[in-house]
Scaffold this motif. Structure first.
Motif, PDB file in Angstrom:
ATOM      1  N   GLY A  14     -37.822 -45.856  -4.059  1.00  0.00           N
ATOM      2  CA  GLY A  14     -39.162 -45.467  -3.648  1.00  0.00           C
ATOM      3  C   GLY A  14     -40.264 -45.686  -4.658  1.00  0.00           C
ATOM      4  O   GLY A  14     -41.356 -45.139  -4.496  1.00  0.00           O
ATOM      5  N   ASP A  15     -40.042 -46.456  -5.681  1.00  0.00           N
ATOM      6  CA  ASP A  15     -41.080 -46.732  -6.681  1.00  0.00           C
ATOM      7  C   ASP A  15     -42.161 -47.605  -6.043  1.00  0.00           C
ATOM      8  O   ASP A  15     -41.909 -48.757  -5.682  1.00  0.00           O
ATOM      9  CB  ASP A  15     -40.469 -47.439  -7.894  1.00  0.00           C
ATOM     10  N   PRO A  16     -43.388 -47.096  -5.896  1.00  0.00           N
ATOM     11  CA  PRO A  16     -44.435 -47.856  -5.218  1.00  0.00           C
ATOM     12  C   PRO A  16     -44.912 -49.077  -6.014  1.00  0.00           C
ATOM     13  O   PRO A  16     -45.450 -50.021  -5.434  1.00  0.00           O
ATOM     14  CB  PRO A  16     -45.574 -46.843  -5.046  1.00  0.00           C
ATOM     15  N   ASN A  17     -44.731 -49.111  -7.313  1.00  0.00           N
ATOM     16  CA  ASN A  17     -45.179 -50.232  -8.145  1.00  0.00           C
ATOM     17  C   ASN A  17     -44.140 -51.344  -8.244  1.00  0.00           C
ATOM     18  O   ASN A  17     -44.452 -52.439  -8.703  1.00  0.00           O
ATOM     19  CB  ASN A  17     -45.542 -49.747  -9.548  1.00  0.00           C
ATOM     20  N   ALA A  18     -42.948 -51.071  -7.845  1.00  0.00           N
ATOM     21  CA  ALA A  18     -41.860 -52.032  -8.012  1.00  0.00           C
ATOM     22  C   ALA A  18     -42.085 -53.300  -7.182  1.00  0.00           C
ATOM     23  O   ALA A  18     -41.789 -54.401  -7.640  1.00  0.00           O
ATOM     24  CB  ALA A  18     -40.527 -51.389  -7.662  1.00  0.00           C
ATOM     25  N   ALA A  19     -42.606 -53.157  -5.976  1.00  0.00           N
ATOM     26  CA  ALA A  19     -42.832 -54.325  -5.109  1.00  0.00           C
ATOM     27  C   ALA A  19     -43.813 -55.297  -5.751  1.00  0.00           C
ATOM     28  O   ALA A  19     -43.662 -56.510  -5.625  1.00  0.00           O
ATOM     29  CB  ALA A  19     -43.341 -53.876  -3.748  1.00  0.00           C
ATOM     30  N   GLU A  20     -44.812 -54.773  -6.451  1.00  0.00           N
ATOM     31  CA  GLU A  20     -45.779 -55.632  -7.133  1.00  0.00           C
ATOM     32  C   GLU A  20     -45.132 -56.423  -8.264  1.00  0.00           C
ATOM     33  O   GLU A  20     -45.543 -57.539  -8.559  1.00  0.00           O
ATOM     34  CB  GLU A  20     -46.923 -54.788  -7.703  1.00  0.00           C
ATOM     35  N   GLN A  21     -44.135 -55.861  -8.901  1.00  0.00           N
ATOM     36  CA  GLN A  21     -43.456 -56.522 -10.015  1.00  0.00           C
ATOM     37  C   GLN A  21     -42.465 -57.575  -9.524  1.00  0.00           C
ATOM     38  O   GLN A  21     -42.151 -58.506 -10.250  1.00  0.00           O
ATOM     39  CB  GLN A  21     -42.707 -55.487 -10.863  1.00  0.00           C
ATOM     40  N   LEU A  22     -41.995 -57.426  -8.303  1.00  0.00           N
ATOM     41  CA  LEU A  22     -40.960 -58.312  -7.787  1.00  0.00           C
ATOM     42  C   LEU A  22     -41.483 -59.707  -7.458  1.00  0.00           C
ATOM     43  O   LEU A  22     -40.850 -60.701  -7.813  1.00  0.00           O
ATOM     44  CB  LEU A  22     -40.315 -57.696  -6.541  1.00  0.00           C
ATOM     45  N   LEU A  23     -42.622 -59.798  -6.800  1.00  0.00           N
ATOM     46  CA  LEU A  23     -43.111 -61.093  -6.335  1.00  0.00           C
ATOM     47  C   LEU A  23     -43.234 -62.136  -7.443  1.00  0.00           C
ATOM     48  O   LEU A  23     -42.747 -63.256  -7.269  1.00  0.00           O
ATOM     49  CB  LEU A  23     -44.433 -60.954  -5.581  1.00  0.00           C
ATOM     50  N   PRO A  24     -43.827 -61.826  -8.590  1.00  0.00           N
ATOM     51  CA  PRO A  24     -43.918 -62.872  -9.623  1.00  0.00           C
ATOM     52  C   PRO A  24     -42.550 -63.387 -10.088  1.00  0.00           C
ATOM     53  O   PRO A  24     -42.418 -64.551 -10.461  1.00  0.00           O
ATOM     54  CB  PRO A  24     -44.651 -62.183 -10.781  1.00  0.00           C
ATOM     55  N   LEU A  25     -41.539 -62.539 -10.032  1.00  0.00           N
ATOM     56  CA  LEU A  25     -40.203 -62.941 -10.487  1.00  0.00           C
ATOM     57  C   LEU A  25     -39.482 -63.838  -9.487  1.00  0.00           C
ATOM     58  O   LEU A  25     -38.704 -64.713  -9.877  1.00  0.00           O
ATOM     59  CB  LEU A  25     -39.341 -61.714 -10.782  1.00  0.00           C
ATOM     60  N   VAL A  26     -39.734 -63.625  -8.202  1.00  0.00           N
ATOM     61  CA  VAL A  26     -38.974 -64.356  -7.184  1.00  0.00           C
ATOM     62  C   VAL A  26     -39.809 -65.395  -6.444  1.00  0.00           C
ATOM     63  O   VAL A  26     -39.275 -66.138  -5.620  1.00  0.00           O
ATOM     64  CB  VAL A  26     -38.353 -63.386  -6.151  1.00  0.00           C
ATOM     65  N   TYR A  27     -41.097 -65.479  -6.743  1.00  0.00           N
ATOM     66  CA  TYR A  27     -41.994 -66.338  -5.976  1.00  0.00           C
ATOM     67  C   TYR A  27     -41.542 -67.797  -5.964  1.00  0.00           C
ATOM     68  O   TYR A  27     -41.472 -68.416  -4.906  1.00  0.00           O
ATOM     69  CB  TYR A  27     -43.430 -66.234  -6.507  1.00  0.00           C
ATOM     70  N   ASP A  28     -41.244 -68.371  -7.127  1.00  0.00           N
ATOM     71  CA  ASP A  28     -40.866 -69.790  -7.180  1.00  0.00           C
ATOM     72  C   ASP A  28     -39.615 -70.072  -6.364  1.00  0.00           C
ATOM     73  O   ASP A  28     -39.544 -71.076  -5.650  1.00  0.00           O
ATOM     74  CB  ASP A  28     -40.657 -70.239  -8.634  1.00  0.00           C
ATOM     75  N   GLU A  29     -38.637 -69.185  -6.455  1.00  0.00           N
ATOM     76  CA  GLU A  29     -37.405 -69.390  -5.695  1.00  0.00           C
ATOM     77  C   GLU A  29     -37.646 -69.237  -4.193  1.00  0.00           C
ATOM     78  O   GLU A  29     -37.103 -70.005  -3.387  1.00  0.00           O
ATOM     79  CB  GLU A  29     -36.323 -68.413  -6.163  1.00  0.00           C
ATOM     80  N   LEU A  30     -38.484 -68.261  -3.830  1.00  0.00           N
ATOM     81  CA  LEU A  30     -38.812 -68.094  -2.413  1.00  0.00           C
ATOM     82  C   LEU A  30     -39.592 -69.297  -1.892  1.00  0.00           C
ATOM     83  O   LEU A  30     -39.387 -69.746  -0.767  1.00  0.00           O
ATOM     84  CB  LEU A  30     -39.629 -66.815  -2.195  1.00  0.00           C
ATOM     85  N   ARG A  31     -40.463 -69.827  -2.718  1.00  0.00           N
ATOM     86  CA  ARG A  31     -41.259 -71.000  -2.321  1.00  0.00           C
ATOM     87  C   ARG A  31     -40.346 -72.206  -2.086  1.00  0.00           C
ATOM     88  O   ARG A  31     -40.534 -72.960  -1.137  1.00  0.00           O
ATOM     89  CB  ARG A  31     -42.288 -71.311  -3.413  1.00  0.00           C
ATOM     90  N   GLN A  32     -39.342 -72.386  -2.960  1.00  0.00           N
ATOM     91  CA  GLN A  32     -38.382 -73.481  -2.771  1.00  0.00           C
ATOM     92  C   GLN A  32     -37.593 -73.280  -1.478  1.00  0.00           C
ATOM     93  O   GLN A  32     -37.369 -74.224  -0.727  1.00  0.00           O
ATOM     94  CB  GLN A  32     -37.408 -73.559  -3.948  1.00  0.00           C
ATOM     95  N   LEU A  33     -37.183 -72.054  -1.237  1.00  0.00           N
ATOM     96  CA  LEU A  33     -36.446 -71.733  -0.019  1.00  0.00           C
ATOM     97  C   LEU A  33     -37.311 -72.024   1.206  1.00  0.00           C
ATOM     98  O   LEU A  33     -36.849 -72.627   2.181  1.00  0.00           O
ATOM     99  CB  LEU A  33     -36.022 -70.265  -0.050  1.00  0.00           C
ATOM    100  N   ALA A  34     -38.590 -71.637   1.145  1.00  0.00           N
ATOM    101  CA  ALA A  34     -39.514 -71.889   2.264  1.00  0.00           C
ATOM    102  C   ALA A  34     -39.722 -73.385   2.471  1.00  0.00           C
ATOM    103  O   ALA A  34     -39.725 -73.863   3.609  1.00  0.00           O
ATOM    104  CB  ALA A  34     -40.848 -71.197   1.999  1.00  0.00           C
ATOM    105  N   ALA A  35     -39.883 -74.126   1.388  1.00  0.00           N
ATOM    106  CA  ALA A  35     -40.080 -75.575   1.503  1.00  0.00           C
ATOM    107  C   ALA A  35     -38.854 -76.232   2.137  1.00  0.00           C
ATOM    108  O   ALA A  35     -38.980 -77.147   2.956  1.00  0.00           O
ATOM    109  CB  ALA A  35     -40.368 -76.176   0.136  1.00  0.00           C
ATOM    110  N   GLN A  36     -37.661 -75.770   1.778  1.00  0.00           N
ATOM    111  CA  GLN A  36     -36.437 -76.306   2.370  1.00  0.00           C
ATOM    112  C   GLN A  36     -36.384 -75.998   3.855  1.00  0.00           C
ATOM    113  O   GLN A  36     -36.005 -76.844   4.669  1.00  0.00           O
ATOM    114  CB  GLN A  36     -35.216 -75.729   1.666  1.00  0.00           C
ATOM    115  N   ARG A  37     -36.765 -74.788   4.218  1.00  0.00           N
ATOM    116  CA  ARG A  37     -36.774 -74.406   5.642  1.00  0.00           C
ATOM    117  C   ARG A  37     -37.752 -75.267   6.430  1.00  0.00           C
ATOM    118  O   ARG A  37     -37.459 -75.741   7.514  1.00  0.00           O
ATOM    119  CB  ARG A  37     -37.152 -72.932   5.818  1.00  0.00           C
ATOM    120  N   LEU A  38     -38.949 -75.449   5.876  1.00  0.00           N
ATOM    121  CA  LEU A  38     -39.970 -76.226   6.577  1.00  0.00           C
ATOM    122  C   LEU A  38     -39.604 -77.703   6.653  1.00  0.00           C
ATOM    123  O   LEU A  38     -39.979 -78.386   7.597  1.00  0.00           O
ATOM    124  CB  LEU A  38     -41.328 -76.038   5.907  1.00  0.00           C
TER     125      LEU A  38
END
Length: 186
Positions: A14-38
């Protein structure tokens, strides 16, 4: 425990600040995953990889829904599933009649569309096109369909009932002939 796993654990607790910290760490990998899907989608997909990542991320870290992530791999598997669902929803939305359902997408060759022409240039083109029509109506019609109608070679050849190869040959000839007539060079 990796940074991603630690932040996922904080989100679970339930840490409300944790979600903000997560995106910068996983963004590049998620972007690659999205590009592969598209890349697996049919051409004409209007959804961009960045938009897909953002939408999937919002679904994954939605604070209204309690979600727990066992591991980094579990998070990325869920991200892939979220992207799949977004793409399916987008495809279903496009199929609705309200969104143009059964219509076929047509690409227009912008290089062949008329740009701003002065009245003198347009008059000269019309006169040359009339001369061409007197000599070869099919070539004149091809120019009209392509230049003013925005049709591709394939579409124009179908309208005229001629082969694509013939349409390409006629188009090449007609452009050269019109250029010579309009400029007086030849």
């Amino acid at each position: 425990m990796s940074d991603v796993s630690r932040i996922l654990d904080a989100i679970d607790h339930g840490d409300p600040n944790a979600a903000e910290q997560l995106l910068p760490l996983v963004y590049d990998e998620l972007r690659q995953l999205a590009a592969q899907r598209l890349a697996q989608e049919k051409p004409g997909q209007t959804l961009q990889a960045t938009a897909l990542v953002h939408e999937a991320y919002l679904r994954l870290v939605d604070v209204k829904k309690t979600q727990s992530w066992n591991s980094r791999g579990h998070f990325f598997a869920a991200a892939a599933e979220a992207m799949r669902r977004i793409l399916v929803e987008n495809a279903r939305r496009k199929q609705r009649v309200k969104r143009g359902g059964g219509r076929e997408r047509v690409t227009i060759e912008l290089a062949n569309l008329p740009t701003r022409m002065s009245s003198d240039e347009l008059t000269a083109l019309d006169e040359a096109l009339e001369k061409l029509h007197g000599q070869d109506p099919v070539k004149a019609k091809l120019v009209t369909l392509r230049y003013f109608g925005g049709l591709t070679i394939e579409q124009a050849s179908e309208v005229l009932g001629i082969s694509r190869v013939t349409a390409h040959r006629y188009w090449t000839y007609a452009r050269a002939w019109l250029h010579q007539q309009i400029t007086g060079k030849g």
